[in-house]
Design a protein around this motif. Structure first.
Motif, short mmCIF file in Angstrom:
data_model
loop_
_atom_site.label_atom_id
_atom_site.label_comp_id
_atom_site.label_asym_id
_atom_site.label_seq_id
_atom_site.Cartn_x
_atom_site.Cartn_y
_atom_site.Cartn_z
N PHE A 66 -14.27 1.05 -4.42
CA PHE A 66 -12.92 1.36 -3.93
C PHE A 66 -11.87 1.29 -5.02
O PHE A 66 -10.86 2.02 -4.95
CB PHE A 66 -12.56 0.41 -2.78
CG PHE A 66 -13.18 0.79 -1.48
CD1 PHE A 66 -12.71 1.88 -0.75
CD2 PHE A 66 -14.24 0.06 -0.96
CE1 PHE A 66 -13.28 2.22 0.46
CE2 PHE A 66 -14.81 0.41 0.25
CZ PHE A 66 -14.34 1.50 0.96
N GLU B 6 -2.72 1.31 -6.74
CA GLU B 6 -4.08 1.03 -6.27
C GLU B 6 -4.10 0.00 -5.14
O GLU B 6 -5.16 -0.50 -4.77
CB GLU B 6 -4.95 0.53 -7.44
CG GLU B 6 -4.40 -0.70 -8.13
CD GLU B 6 -5.25 -1.10 -9.34
OE1 GLU B 6 -6.29 -0.46 -9.57
OE2 GLU B 6 -4.85 -2.04 -10.04
N SER C 48 -11.03 -2.48 -0.33
CA SER C 48 -12.07 -3.27 -0.99
C SER C 48 -12.09 -4.70 -0.46
O SER C 48 -13.16 -5.28 -0.23
CB SER C 48 -11.85 -3.27 -2.50
OG SER C 48 -10.66 -3.95 -2.85
N ARG D 233 0.81 -1.23 0.00
CA ARG D 233 0.00 0.00 0.00
C ARG D 233 0.84 1.28 0.00
O ARG D 233 0.37 2.33 -0.44
CB ARG D 233 -0.95 0.00 1.20
CG ARG D 233 -0.26 0.22 2.54
CD ARG D 233 -1.20 -0.03 3.69
NE ARG D 233 -0.61 0.36 4.97
CZ ARG D 233 0.29 -0.33 5.62
NH1 ARG D 233 0.77 -1.47 5.10
NH2 ARG D 233 0.78 0.09 6.78
N PRO E 197 -12.12 5.94 -7.60
CA PRO E 197 -11.00 6.90 -7.55
C PRO E 197 -10.37 7.15 -8.92
O PRO E 197 -9.98 8.29 -9.23
CB PRO E 197 -10.00 6.23 -6.59
CG PRO E 197 -10.85 5.34 -5.74
CD PRO E 197 -11.92 4.83 -6.63
N THR F 245 -3.64 0.44 -1.96
CA THR F 245 -4.41 0.94 -0.82
C THR F 245 -5.90 0.74 -1.03
O THR F 245 -6.62 0.29 -0.13
CB THR F 245 -4.11 2.43 -0.59
OG1 THR F 245 -2.72 2.61 -0.37
CG2 THR F 245 -4.89 2.95 0.61
N PHE F 246 -6.37 1.06 -2.23
CA PHE F 246 -7.79 0.89 -2.54
C PHE F 246 -8.19 -0.58 -2.56
O PHE F 246 -9.30 -0.94 -2.13
CB PHE F 246 -8.11 1.55 -3.89
CG PHE F 246 -7.77 3.01 -3.93
CD1 PHE F 246 -8.42 3.92 -3.11
CD2 PHE F 246 -6.78 3.48 -4.79
CE1 PHE F 246 -8.11 5.27 -3.15
CE2 PHE F 246 -6.46 4.83 -4.82
CZ PHE F 246 -7.12 5.72 -4.00
#
Length: 436
Positions: A402, A354, A361, A346, A406, A356-357
């Motif tokens: 998620f 991505e 999720s 992350r 973004p 972190t997203f």
């Protein structure tokens, strides 16, 4: 005092004497006892009336003739009752038991004394003064009055009821949102945001999520053999494609970052088909699990008559609950592995990282399905189906929201970040900071 034997002998003499009695009454009728002590003469039934001055008057209201087929005949219209009665008095000590009730004898009372009690659940009585109630068949249930048996109501999650309509509408809305996201990605497919972290995997994930939203529609409606077979297996395979795509995406992040190091041996994996193989192998393994399930103890339509009184629950029996838990457990395993890898990646210094997203999720995904199991086990009938549909929609929405929202935000509202020049400047700044 006479003994018992003497009394029996006396009664025998009286009986013997009665058999020889023969006389003519005041009306001129011959009265005679037969050899059994019975009288075969015709009798009048009198209604005696007592006047206030204590005088008596009789009215013939019927006859009793033991030699006739109609032994007792009474003309109720000529009977005169005391003014204190407003209707014909009952000879019994209990009221008539109406349909829907049965007679229950009173303890230590005569046989004409009883209580009227309602029939038990699942039983009826369709006549007055019934001794017992009759049980309805398994497919039937008494009406409110417990007079007739009626077909049981069949309960299932249908498109006609508000709950079914709401879930179907939410599924369609999320499907449309997914389509809009995919159109956006196709329109801006040559931009850095779309190309980041493998463009093909993004399309595979979007398509699988689109199918996840649509597969919930199979759960709504009257269960039949085809839908029972397809519900869990299609859902399990499609979700495995989605989660394995996310696993491949997180793997790309790790490999792409480490491949930038001069001494790294991961350079030859960048741009290879490794990530497509991850999706393929993970999906095939889920297909094998579903095939074994369907080949041994497949789901089938089932009418549940025990869980709810007076109703039939039309549902899909999973056949083997172990098979269902294996499908869910495998998806959970893929999700946990994806979460761990994404969590570790992350903070990697990449502009469009991505990980972190994906971590968020996968956290939502796991939370939804951990909550699903106790809710699934404690629900009954159509609410079991509603709980599973909600879990599918919630977890799919988490992945879509998620991971892709973004990116759509950058594409539509931060277009200055979605350029090659901006990406180069960001990489050079990051490289200088790492050198320091």
């Amino acid at each position: 005092m006479a003994s018992t034997a003497e009394r029996i002998a006396c009664l025998g003499q009286i009986h013997k004497y009665l058999k020889t009695v023969l006389f003519t009454d005041s009306a001129g009728a011959v009265v005679q006892f037969d050899e059994y002590g019975d009288i075969h003469s015709e009798f009048d039934i009198l209604n005696w009336i007592v006047y206030p001055n204590q005088t008596l008057h009789s009215i013939i209201i019927g006859q009793y003739n033991p030699r006739s087929s109609d032994q007792l005949m009474i003309n109720e219209t000529v009977i005169r009752w005391s003014p204190t009665f407003n209707q014909t008095p009952h000879s019994a000590c209990s009221e008539i038991c109406l349909p829907g009730y049965r007679k229950s004898p009173r303890v230590s009372h005569s046989s004409c004394c009883y209580d009227c009690i309602p029939c038990s659940d699942g039983e009826i009585s369709n006549n007055t003064d019934m001794e017992t109630c009759f049980k309805c068949s398994r497919n039937e249930w008494p009406n409110a009055e417990k007079i007739i048996c009626m077909p049981k109501i069949v309960i299932y999650l249908s498109y006609e009821e508000p709950l079914g309509k709401s879930l179907a509408l939410v599924s369609i809305i999320l499907f449309v949102i997914n389509c809009l996201v995919m159109i956006t990605f196709i329109k801006y497919q040559n931009t850095p945001v779309v190309k980041a972290n493998n463009q093909d995997l993004s399309y595979i994930l979007l398509i699988s999520l689109k199918l996840c939203f649509l597969c919930t529609l199979i759960f709504i409606g009257h269960p039949v053999e085809v839908t029972c077979l397809l519900r869990q297996t299609i859902f399990g395979v499609i979700f495995s494609i989605a989660v394995s795509s996310i696993l491949a995406k997180t793997t790309i992040v790790i490999i792409a970052f480490n491949a930038t190091r001069p001494e790294s041996k991961l350079n030859h994996w960048v741009g290879s088909n490794l990530f497509n193989y991850i999706v393929l192998v993970c999906t095939v393994f889920q297909i094998v699990i579903c095939s074994v399930w369907l080949g041994t103890f497949p789901p089938f339509p089932y009418y549940n008559m025990e869980d709810e009184v007076g109703k039939i629950l039309a549902e899909c029996n999973e056949g083997s609950i172990v098979g269902l838990y294996c499908v869910l457990g495998y998806m959970g395993l893929l999700a946990i592995v994806s979460f761990i890898i994404a969590f570790l990646a992350r903070k990697l210094p990449d502009l469009f990282n991505e990980a972190t997203f994906i971590s968020f999720s996968m956290l939502v995904f796991c939370s939804v399905w951990v909550s699903f199991i106790p809710a699934y086990l404690s629900s009954k009938g159509k609410y079991v189906v509603a709980v599973e549909i909600f879990a599918i929609l919630a977890s799919s929405s988490g992945l879509l929201g998620f991971i892709f929202v973004p990116k759509c935000y950058i594409i539509l509202f931060k277009s200055e970040m979605n350029t090659k020049a901006y990406v180069i400047r960001h990489h050079m700044t990051t490289y200088r900071q790492m050198e320091k």
